[in-house]
Enzyme design. Sequence first.
Site, short mmCIF file in Angstrom:
data_model
loop_
_atom_site.label_atom_id
_atom_site.label_comp_id
_atom_site.label_asym_id
_atom_site.label_seq_id
_atom_site.Cartn_x
_atom_site.Cartn_y
_atom_site.Cartn_z
N HIS A 1 0.87 -1.17 0.00
CA HIS A 1 0.00 0.00 0.00
C HIS A 1 0.91 1.22 0.00
O HIS A 1 2.02 1.20 0.52
CB HIS A 1 -0.87 -0.03 1.27
CG HIS A 1 -1.89 1.05 1.36
ND1 HIS A 1 -1.59 2.35 1.70
CD2 HIS A 1 -3.25 1.01 1.21
CE1 HIS A 1 -2.69 3.07 1.74
NE2 HIS A 1 -3.71 2.28 1.44
N ASP B 1 2.76 -4.09 8.53
CA ASP B 1 1.54 -3.34 8.24
C ASP B 1 0.37 -4.29 8.43
O ASP B 1 0.10 -5.14 7.57
CB ASP B 1 1.61 -2.79 6.81
CG ASP B 1 0.31 -2.15 6.35
OD1 ASP B 1 -0.65 -2.08 7.14
OD2 ASP B 1 0.25 -1.74 5.17
N GLN C 1 -4.72 -4.81 6.98
CA GLN C 1 -5.65 -5.75 6.36
C GLN C 1 -5.75 -7.07 7.11
O GLN C 1 -6.70 -7.82 6.91
CB GLN C 1 -5.24 -6.01 4.91
CG GLN C 1 -5.43 -4.83 3.99
CD GLN C 1 -6.86 -4.35 3.94
OE1 GLN C 1 -7.80 -5.14 4.00
NE2 GLN C 1 -7.03 -3.05 3.82
N LYS D 1 -10.78 -0.62 10.31
CA LYS D 1 -10.79 -1.90 9.62
C LYS D 1 -10.98 -3.06 10.59
O LYS D 1 -10.94 -4.22 10.20
CB LYS D 1 -9.50 -2.07 8.81
CG LYS D 1 -9.43 -1.01 7.70
CD LYS D 1 -8.30 -1.20 6.74
CE LYS D 1 -8.33 -0.09 5.69
NZ LYS D 1 -7.30 -0.22 4.67
N CYS E 1 -4.75 2.23 -3.79
CA CYS E 1 -3.55 2.80 -3.16
C CYS E 1 -2.36 1.86 -3.29
O CYS E 1 -1.55 1.72 -2.37
CB CYS E 1 -3.81 3.15 -1.70
SG CYS E 1 -4.98 4.48 -1.46
#
Length: 405
Positions: A122, A199, A202, A225, A363
């Site tokens: 991303h 990261d 997700q 999220k 993105c």
Amino acid sequence: MSFDVNAIREQFPILSRQIDGQPLVYLDNAATTQKPQCVIDAIVNYYSTCNSNVHRGAHRLADEATRLYEGARDTVAEFLQANAREEVIWTGGTTEAINIVANGLGQMLKPGDEVLVTEMEHHANLITWQQACKRAGASLKIAPINDAGELMLDAYEQLLNSNTKFVAFPQVSNALGTLNPIKSLIAKAKAVNALVLVDGAQGIAHGPVNVQELGCDFYAFSAHKLFGPTGVGVLWGRQELLASWPVWQVGGEMISSVSYQDAQWNVLPYRLEAGTPHIAGVIATGEAIRWFMALDMAALAAHEAALLASATEQAEAFEGLRIVGSAQQKMGVLSFVMDAGHPADIGFLLDRQGIAIRTGHHCAEPLMGRLGVPGTARASFSIYNTLAEVDALFAGLSKVKMMLA
């Protein structure tokens, strides 16, 4: 294992909405998840009963707000299996969390140093390191993926060397759904003494995370999220690193003392939290995580796997549709293109049928270039989605195909 998706859905008021007379089929969970009533109630309760700034007040409202706010930090620490609550830093989202780390890293890097990321990043986990390297004169290295959207592990390991100072990668690709073997990737990076950031934007909503078992140095995610509000994120970092990490933003709360000539920074976690925070959002984030932690994680995983399996099977059988990202290990995302039309047209026509997906480069513009597409249509699934909604997606795509023929 049984999973009562209807009981879950009843807790999300927005899922009863209709779009142009059609039941809402919400398949844009990789962009943001919907919020259960308990999270909405937590926000309303704060503003209705104890709206006040935290930490500083000498009155009842401030005390109540502070206890709720810091209680949410305790919840996050428990959820991530942190060693200490001081390792949990509130941010405005994953992007801000990564920027805090990148800003500090940029002050430590020197010419000849290397930072390693992947082709599936991303923008928030690419541009941050790109700019930090530019400022320091360091080099940014990119670990390649194969055509299925999987990280090429041999190439990743070959890029690691004594010059590698930092490694960052996603737990799950937001654009493809690829689930990376992050524990192994972390171990290989630590073998060359590199610091590692995961990261988790997700991955966070698809199961438990134990940062101690993973062995990373930083883990970042956004509340929105994970069934929480927008505008709140978390940076987890090892206490010994955060205690001396260069501050990014300065101002109120993050100082212990200040004069006209100089300032001294506060202790963790406050030294990295400048200004009045999103108090209602933090409190609601704690509520969202407590709600999530109460779920049966094994049943949740099985339900989401069944959704993706059904979507993949139907996609593979759909003439004129091509899946983009066919990794063997995936979570929650079906990204695709169709011969019939541009992803933007697909998204528009599905919306007219009450079906919400995401279109574009997500993105991840360099990743789209690597895969040879300008963008994709992306359906992404969460715990409240149903197999009937997967069927509705492909019934909708059949209508889209006819309309664009």
